[in-house]
Design a protein around this motif. Structure first.
Motif, short mmCIF file in Angstrom:
data_model
loop_
_atom_site.label_atom_id
_atom_site.label_comp_id
_atom_site.label_asym_id
_atom_site.label_seq_id
_atom_site.Cartn_x
_atom_site.Cartn_y
_atom_site.Cartn_z
N HIS A 1 -5.08 18.34 14.50
CA HIS A 1 -5.24 19.17 15.68
C HIS A 1 -3.94 19.27 16.46
CE1 HIS A 1 -9.34 17.80 14.75
NE2 HIS A 1 -9.76 18.89 15.37
N TYR A 2 -3.93 20.20 17.39
CA TYR A 2 -2.88 20.27 18.39
C TYR A 2 -3.51 19.91 19.74
CZ TYR A 2 0.11 22.70 15.05
OH TYR A 2 0.86 23.02 13.97
N VAL A 3 -2.85 19.01 20.47
CA VAL A 3 -3.28 18.66 21.82
C VAL A 3 -2.42 19.47 22.77
CG1 VAL A 3 -3.58 16.80 23.49
CG2 VAL A 3 -3.87 16.34 21.04
N VAL A 4 -3.05 20.36 23.52
CA VAL A 4 -2.33 21.32 24.36
C VAL A 4 -2.64 21.03 25.82
CG1 VAL A 4 -1.87 23.76 24.84
CG2 VAL A 4 -2.57 23.03 22.53
N SER A 5 -1.63 20.72 26.61
CA SER A 5 -1.80 20.47 28.04
C SER A 5 -1.00 21.49 28.82
CB SER A 5 -1.33 19.06 28.41
OG SER A 5 -2.09 18.09 27.72
N ALA A 6 -1.53 21.89 29.97
CA ALA A 6 -0.84 22.89 30.79
C ALA A 6 -0.96 22.53 32.26
CB ALA A 6 -1.44 24.28 30.55
N THR A 7 0.04 22.96 33.02
CA THR A 7 -0.01 22.84 34.47
C THR A 7 0.59 24.10 35.07
OG1 THR A 7 0.55 21.43 36.37
CG2 THR A 7 2.24 21.69 34.68
N GLY A 8 0.10 24.50 36.21
CA GLY A 8 0.63 25.68 36.87
C GLY A 8 1.95 25.38 37.55
N ILE A 9 2.95 26.23 37.31
CA ILE A 9 4.24 26.10 37.99
C ILE A 9 4.22 26.89 39.29
CG2 ILE A 9 6.72 26.55 37.85
CD1 ILE A 9 6.54 26.30 34.84
N ALA A 10 3.72 28.12 39.20
CA ALA A 10 3.66 29.02 40.34
C ALA A 10 2.48 29.96 40.12
CB ALA A 10 4.97 29.78 40.49
N ALA A 11 2.33 30.92 41.01
CA ALA A 11 1.19 31.83 40.92
C ALA A 11 1.19 32.64 39.65
CB ALA A 11 1.19 32.76 42.14
N ASP A 12 2.38 32.87 39.06
CA ASP A 12 2.45 33.72 37.88
C ASP A 12 3.01 33.03 36.65
OD1 ASP A 12 4.97 33.40 38.83
OD2 ASP A 12 5.52 35.52 38.87
N THR A 13 3.19 31.71 36.68
CA THR A 13 3.75 31.00 35.54
C THR A 13 3.07 29.65 35.32
OG1 THR A 13 5.50 30.16 36.99
CG2 THR A 13 6.07 32.02 35.56
N ILE A 14 3.03 29.22 34.06
CA ILE A 14 2.51 27.90 33.71
C ILE A 14 3.46 27.20 32.75
CG2 ILE A 14 0.11 28.64 33.98
CD1 ILE A 14 -0.10 28.55 30.87
N ALA A 15 3.38 25.89 32.72
CA ALA A 15 4.12 25.08 31.76
C ALA A 15 3.13 24.50 30.76
CB ALA A 15 4.88 23.96 32.47
N VAL A 16 3.49 24.51 29.48
CA VAL A 16 2.60 24.05 28.41
C VAL A 16 3.32 23.02 27.55
CG1 VAL A 16 1.26 24.74 26.38
CG2 VAL A 16 1.40 26.27 28.36
N ALA A 17 2.62 21.93 27.22
CA ALA A 17 3.13 20.92 26.30
C ALA A 17 2.19 20.81 25.12
CB ALA A 17 3.26 19.56 27.00
N VAL A 18 2.75 20.71 23.91
CA VAL A 18 1.95 20.69 22.68
C VAL A 18 2.32 19.46 21.86
CG1 VAL A 18 1.30 21.94 20.60
CG2 VAL A 18 1.95 23.21 22.67
N ARG A 19 1.32 18.67 21.49
CA ARG A 19 1.55 17.52 20.61
C ARG A 19 0.79 17.71 19.31
NH1 ARG A 19 -0.94 12.57 19.90
NH2 ARG A 19 -2.16 12.68 21.81
N ASP A 20 1.47 17.46 18.21
CA ASP A 20 0.88 17.58 16.88
C ASP A 20 0.16 16.28 16.55
OD1 ASP A 20 0.27 18.04 14.26
OD2 ASP A 20 2.26 18.74 13.68
N ALA A 21 -1.18 16.33 16.47
CA ALA A 21 -1.98 15.14 16.19
C ALA A 21 -2.51 15.21 14.76
CB ALA A 21 -3.14 15.03 17.17
N ASP A 22 -1.79 14.61 13.83
CA ASP A 22 -2.23 14.58 12.45
C ASP A 22 -1.84 13.25 11.82
OD1 ASP A 22 0.47 14.71 11.92
OD2 ASP A 22 0.46 16.77 11.19
N GLY A 23 -2.04 13.14 10.51
CA GLY A 23 -1.78 11.89 9.81
C GLY A 23 -0.33 11.48 9.81
N GLU A 24 0.58 12.42 10.11
CA GLU A 24 2.00 12.10 10.11
C GLU A 24 2.50 11.63 11.47
OE1 GLU A 24 4.16 15.40 8.60
OE2 GLU A 24 3.12 15.41 6.66
N PHE A 25 1.64 11.65 12.48
CA PHE A 25 2.04 11.21 13.82
C PHE A 25 2.39 9.73 13.78
CE2 PHE A 25 1.09 9.36 17.97
CZ PHE A 25 1.90 10.14 18.79
N VAL A 26 3.53 9.38 14.39
CA VAL A 26 3.99 8.00 14.42
C VAL A 26 4.15 7.56 15.87
CG1 VAL A 26 5.87 6.43 13.82
CG2 VAL A 26 5.19 8.22 12.21
N THR A 27 3.49 6.47 16.22
CA THR A 27 3.62 5.93 17.57
C THR A 27 5.00 5.32 17.75
OG1 THR A 27 1.26 5.44 17.71
CG2 THR A 27 2.70 4.24 19.21
N VAL A 28 5.67 5.68 18.83
CA VAL A 28 6.99 5.14 19.16
C VAL A 28 6.85 4.26 20.39
CG1 VAL A 28 9.37 5.66 19.78
CG2 VAL A 28 8.12 7.17 18.21
#
Length: 217
Positions: free
Chosen positions: A120-147
């Protein structure tokens, strides 16, 4: 300092978004602003491994990190023609609209299945302003490595103990750890006992809980 940085990012994204929403031909100044945002997002991605985007509320791309550009080329999670769209194996338009409507200061997260593979992709967002948002995407699969942060510095673990703990945090069992490190399983268990003592835990579950705040991704 954090608020000042957020304000500057908001000002830059608003300036670039304004020209996109009004269908103005991009000027050199707006291109420079977008370039500044993309450089900032790529640096941020390097810190925690999450691809990052800045979008207008109608889905237009304002800026994206290097990892976000790779997601575009894979066409596995997002596609970009004139607007941002999702390319998932299940209907996701409602989730997209949910993300685009994230209020300023709020955080919304959705889980989206990959189109071409397990995971899956874990997608998080937060509003920056009335007309813009910021989005972060993490790839959650078997290749994910905890650091993890520097456990030698934090808890006085030896380099070998750190390697054992890191592999345990990634779901490896003692025998697999022994095989990977070409040591005996008895040595692995001895390292684990020392780690438990230094971290003041008595089980694998307590170890995971103890180290969770030290994850870097």
């Amino acid at each position: 300092m954090k608020n000042l940085a957020a304000e500057k990012l908001s000002e830059k994204s608003e300036a670039v978004a304004g020209s996109a929403n009004n269908r103005i031909v991009p000027t050199r100044a707006s291109n420079d602003l977008a370039g500044d945002c993309e450089a900032l997002l790529s640096c941020w991605e390097a810190l925690d491994g999450r691809a990052r985007l800045i979008l207008s509320r109608n889905g237009k791309l304002i800026a994206g990190s290097e990892g976000a550009r790779k997601l575009f080329s894979q066409n596995d999670f997002i596609a970009f023609n004139s607007t941002f769209t999702l390319a998932c194996s299940t209907p996701s338009n409602g989730q997209l609209q949910h993300i685009l409507a994230t209020a300023v200061g709020a955080v919304e997260t959705i889980i989206l299945p990959k189109h071409s593979a397990d995971g899956h992709y874990v997608v998080s967002a937060t509003g920056i302003a009335a007309d813009t948002i910021a989005v972060a995407v993490r790839d959650a699969d078997g290749e994910f490595v905890t650091v993890l942060a520097d456990l030698e510095e934090a808890f006085g673990l030896t380099p070998c103990e750190v390697m054992v703990v890191e592999k345990l945090m990634r779901g490896h069992v003692p025998q697999h750890i022994a095989d990977d490190l070409t040591i005996s399983v008895h040595t692995v268990r001895a390292h684990l006992r020392h780690c438990y003592e230094k971290l003041q835990v008595s089980s694998r579950e307590e170890l995971w809980q103890r180290l969770a705040p030290y994850r870097l991704n």
